[in-house]
Design a protein around this motif. Sequence first.
Motif, mmCIF file in Angstrom:
data_model
loop_
_atom_site.group_PDB
_atom_site.id
_atom_site.type_symbol
_atom_site.label_atom_id
_atom_site.label_comp_id
_atom_site.label_asym_id
_atom_site.label_seq_id
_atom_site.Cartn_x
_atom_site.Cartn_y
_atom_site.Cartn_z
ATOM 1 N N PRO A 22 62.740 8.286 66.944
ATOM 2 C CA PRO A 22 63.204 8.642 65.601
ATOM 3 C C PRO A 22 62.543 9.916 65.073
ATOM 4 O O PRO A 22 61.427 10.253 65.480
ATOM 5 C CB PRO A 22 62.810 7.450 64.740
ATOM 6 N N PRO A 23 63.215 10.606 64.170
ATOM 7 C CA PRO A 23 62.610 11.793 63.557
ATOM 8 C C PRO A 23 61.332 11.418 62.799
ATOM 9 O O PRO A 23 61.190 10.296 62.326
ATOM 10 C CB PRO A 23 63.676 12.289 62.575
ATOM 11 N N ALA A 24 60.466 12.386 62.695
ATOM 12 C CA ALA A 24 59.222 12.179 61.950
ATOM 13 C C ALA A 24 59.519 12.002 60.471
ATOM 14 O O ALA A 24 60.556 12.436 59.975
ATOM 15 C CB ALA A 24 58.303 13.379 62.146
ATOM 16 N N ALA A 25 58.593 11.405 59.784
ATOM 17 C CA ALA A 25 58.689 11.289 58.329
ATOM 18 C C ALA A 25 58.728 12.703 57.744
ATOM 19 O O ALA A 25 58.112 13.619 58.295
ATOM 20 C CB ALA A 25 57.490 10.521 57.785
ATOM 21 N N PRO A 26 59.437 12.894 56.649
ATOM 22 C CA PRO A 26 59.557 14.245 56.083
ATOM 23 C C PRO A 26 58.221 14.959 55.863
ATOM 24 O O PRO A 26 58.100 16.146 56.161
ATOM 25 C CB PRO A 26 60.309 14.012 54.772
ATOM 26 N N ALA A 27 57.224 14.280 55.379
ATOM 27 C CA ALA A 27 55.924 14.934 55.147
ATOM 28 C C ALA A 27 55.293 15.367 56.464
ATOM 29 O O ALA A 27 54.703 16.454 56.549
ATOM 30 C CB ALA A 27 54.985 13.998 54.385
ATOM 31 N N ASP A 28 55.409 14.536 57.498
ATOM 32 C CA ASP A 28 54.878 14.900 58.813
ATOM 33 C C ASP A 28 55.649 16.083 59.389
ATOM 34 O O ASP A 28 55.065 16.988 59.988
ATOM 35 C CB ASP A 28 54.945 13.712 59.777
ATOM 36 N N ALA A 29 56.969 16.073 59.232
ATOM 37 C CA ALA A 29 57.794 17.175 59.725
ATOM 38 C C ALA A 29 57.429 18.471 59.006
ATOM 39 O O ALA A 29 57.300 19.532 59.636
ATOM 40 C CB ALA A 29 59.269 16.854 59.549
ATOM 41 N N ALA A 30 57.245 18.407 57.699
ATOM 42 C CA ALA A 30 56.881 19.602 56.936
ATOM 43 C C ALA A 30 55.544 20.162 57.415
ATOM 44 O O ALA A 30 55.398 21.381 57.588
ATOM 45 C CB ALA A 30 56.831 19.285 55.444
ATOM 46 N N ALA A 31 54.575 19.295 57.656
ATOM 47 C CA ALA A 31 53.263 19.748 58.139
ATOM 48 C C ALA A 31 53.387 20.391 59.521
ATOM 49 O O ALA A 31 52.791 21.443 59.786
ATOM 50 C CB ALA A 31 52.280 18.580 58.171
ATOM 51 N N TYR A 32 54.169 19.779 60.389
ATOM 52 C CA TYR A 32 54.358 20.312 61.747
ATOM 53 C C TYR A 32 55.010 21.691 61.700
ATOM 54 O O TYR A 32 54.537 22.635 62.329
ATOM 55 C CB TYR A 32 55.208 19.353 62.590
ATOM 56 N N PHE A 33 56.118 21.816 60.968
ATOM 57 C CA PHE A 33 56.839 23.081 60.948
ATOM 58 C C PHE A 33 56.040 24.175 60.243
ATOM 59 O O PHE A 33 56.090 25.341 60.651
ATOM 60 C CB PHE A 33 58.236 22.909 60.351
ATOM 61 N N ALA A 34 55.275 23.827 59.230
ATOM 62 C CA ALA A 34 54.401 24.812 58.585
ATOM 63 C C ALA A 34 53.343 25.288 59.577
ATOM 64 O O ALA A 34 53.060 26.495 59.665
ATOM 65 C CB ALA A 34 53.751 24.219 57.343
ATOM 66 N N ALA A 35 52.773 24.366 60.338
ATOM 67 C CA ALA A 35 51.776 24.748 61.338
ATOM 68 C C ALA A 35 52.407 25.615 62.424
ATOM 69 O O ALA A 35 51.812 26.602 62.862
ATOM 70 C CB ALA A 35 51.136 23.506 61.947
ATOM 71 N N ARG A 36 53.601 25.262 62.841
ATOM 72 C CA ARG A 36 54.283 26.036 63.889
ATOM 73 C C ARG A 36 54.476 27.483 63.439
ATOM 74 O O ARG A 36 54.263 28.414 64.213
ATOM 75 C CB ARG A 36 55.616 25.385 64.225
ATOM 76 N N LEU A 37 54.867 27.682 62.191
ATOM 77 C CA LEU A 37 55.048 29.038 61.677
ATOM 78 C C LEU A 37 53.725 29.793 61.552
ATOM 79 O O LEU A 37 53.705 31.026 61.553
ATOM 80 C CB LEU A 37 55.784 29.004 60.338
ATOM 81 N N ALA A 38 52.625 29.092 61.466
ATOM 82 C CA ALA A 38 51.308 29.739 61.424
ATOM 83 C C ALA A 38 50.924 30.292 62.799
ATOM 84 O O ALA A 38 50.101 31.201 62.890
ATOM 85 C CB ALA A 38 50.245 28.755 60.944
ATOM 86 N N PHE A 39 51.529 29.755 63.858
ATOM 87 C CA PHE A 39 51.191 30.159 65.224
ATOM 88 C C PHE A 39 52.217 31.084 65.859
ATOM 89 O O PHE A 39 51.912 31.760 66.834
ATOM 90 C CB PHE A 39 51.026 28.926 66.118
ATOM 91 N N HIS A 40 53.451 31.090 65.339
ATOM 92 C CA HIS A 40 54.537 31.844 65.965
ATOM 93 C C HIS A 40 55.267 32.721 64.964
ATOM 94 O O HIS A 40 55.342 32.403 63.782
ATOM 95 C CB HIS A 40 55.582 30.888 66.572
ATOM 96 N N THR A 41 55.841 33.781 65.479
ATOM 97 C CA THR A 41 56.803 34.594 64.751
ATOM 98 C C THR A 41 57.892 34.946 65.749
ATOM 99 O O THR A 41 57.773 34.633 66.933
ATOM 100 C CB THR A 41 56.141 35.842 64.128
ATOM 101 N N ASP A 42 58.964 35.568 65.291
ATOM 102 C CA ASP A 42 60.019 35.909 66.239
ATOM 103 C C ASP A 42 60.271 37.404 66.242
ATOM 104 O O ASP A 42 59.780 38.139 65.380
ATOM 105 C CB ASP A 42 61.299 35.107 65.965
ATOM 106 N N VAL A 43 61.034 37.852 67.229
ATOM 107 C CA VAL A 43 61.249 39.287 67.390
ATOM 108 C C VAL A 43 61.973 39.886 66.192
ATOM 109 O O VAL A 43 61.683 41.022 65.803
ATOM 110 C CB VAL A 43 61.968 39.619 68.709
ATOM 111 N N ALA A 44 62.909 39.157 65.600
ATOM 112 C CA ALA A 44 63.649 39.694 64.457
ATOM 113 C C ALA A 44 62.712 39.956 63.278
ATOM 114 O O ALA A 44 62.814 41.007 62.621
ATOM 115 C CB ALA A 44 64.774 38.747 64.053
ATOM 116 N N ASP A 45 61.800 39.032 63.001
ATOM 117 C CA ASP A 45 60.866 39.228 61.894
ATOM 118 C C ASP A 45 59.888 40.364 62.178
ATOM 119 O O ASP A 45 59.555 41.150 61.285
ATOM 120 C CB ASP A 45 60.112 37.939 61.584
ATOM 121 N N VAL A 46 59.419 40.454 63.427
ATOM 122 C CA VAL A 46 58.509 41.548 63.779
ATOM 123 C C VAL A 46 59.240 42.886 63.650
ATOM 124 O O VAL A 46 58.718 43.836 63.054
ATOM 125 C CB VAL A 46 57.925 41.356 65.197
ATOM 126 N N HIS A 47 60.450 42.963 64.182
ATOM 127 C CA HIS A 47 61.212 44.200 64.099
ATOM 128 C C HIS A 47 61.454 44.596 62.646
ATOM 129 O O HIS A 47 61.255 45.758 62.262
ATOM 130 C CB HIS A 47 62.542 44.070 64.839
#
Length: 166
Positions: A22-47
Amino acid sequence: MITQGIRTPGPTTATSAVLATPPAAPADAAAYFAARLAFHTDVADVHAALAAGAADFVVVDSRSTGAWDQGHVPGAVHLPTARIPQDAAGVLDPAVPVVVYCWGPGCDGATRAALALARLGYRVKEMLGGIEYWIREGYEVATWQGTERRPADPLTAPVGAEDCGC
């Protein structure tokens, strides 16, 4: 069951492989995706940031000299992963965040470089897609012969639009 063009689960619908876990609880999902954005960026944003003149980060190409010569992000610093422990302090300001890239999504080179830089105390993000997606999205690359741009791949970049709207 389909109601007004919207598929809804019927009473006998079995659980799909998608929801077998099952999908994670919304609060857990929000924490995960916020952390993921702290570690990654994409080529479009860099460009987009570089095109707008952003100076709040430095781009590092962690590939070999031969790979660098094939084409790299204009303005990037060349710092092969194996040379990071010896050379980072001489070419990078520890106060400036680093965006590192390698070949592409099938390569862990940028992840290794990001780890090496983080261990030295640098704030670092990995550019997802690497030089492969930079080129596939139609962005210019620098070579020892000058700059070049290939047409955008319609499987990875929007056709007739400046960005994907995400």
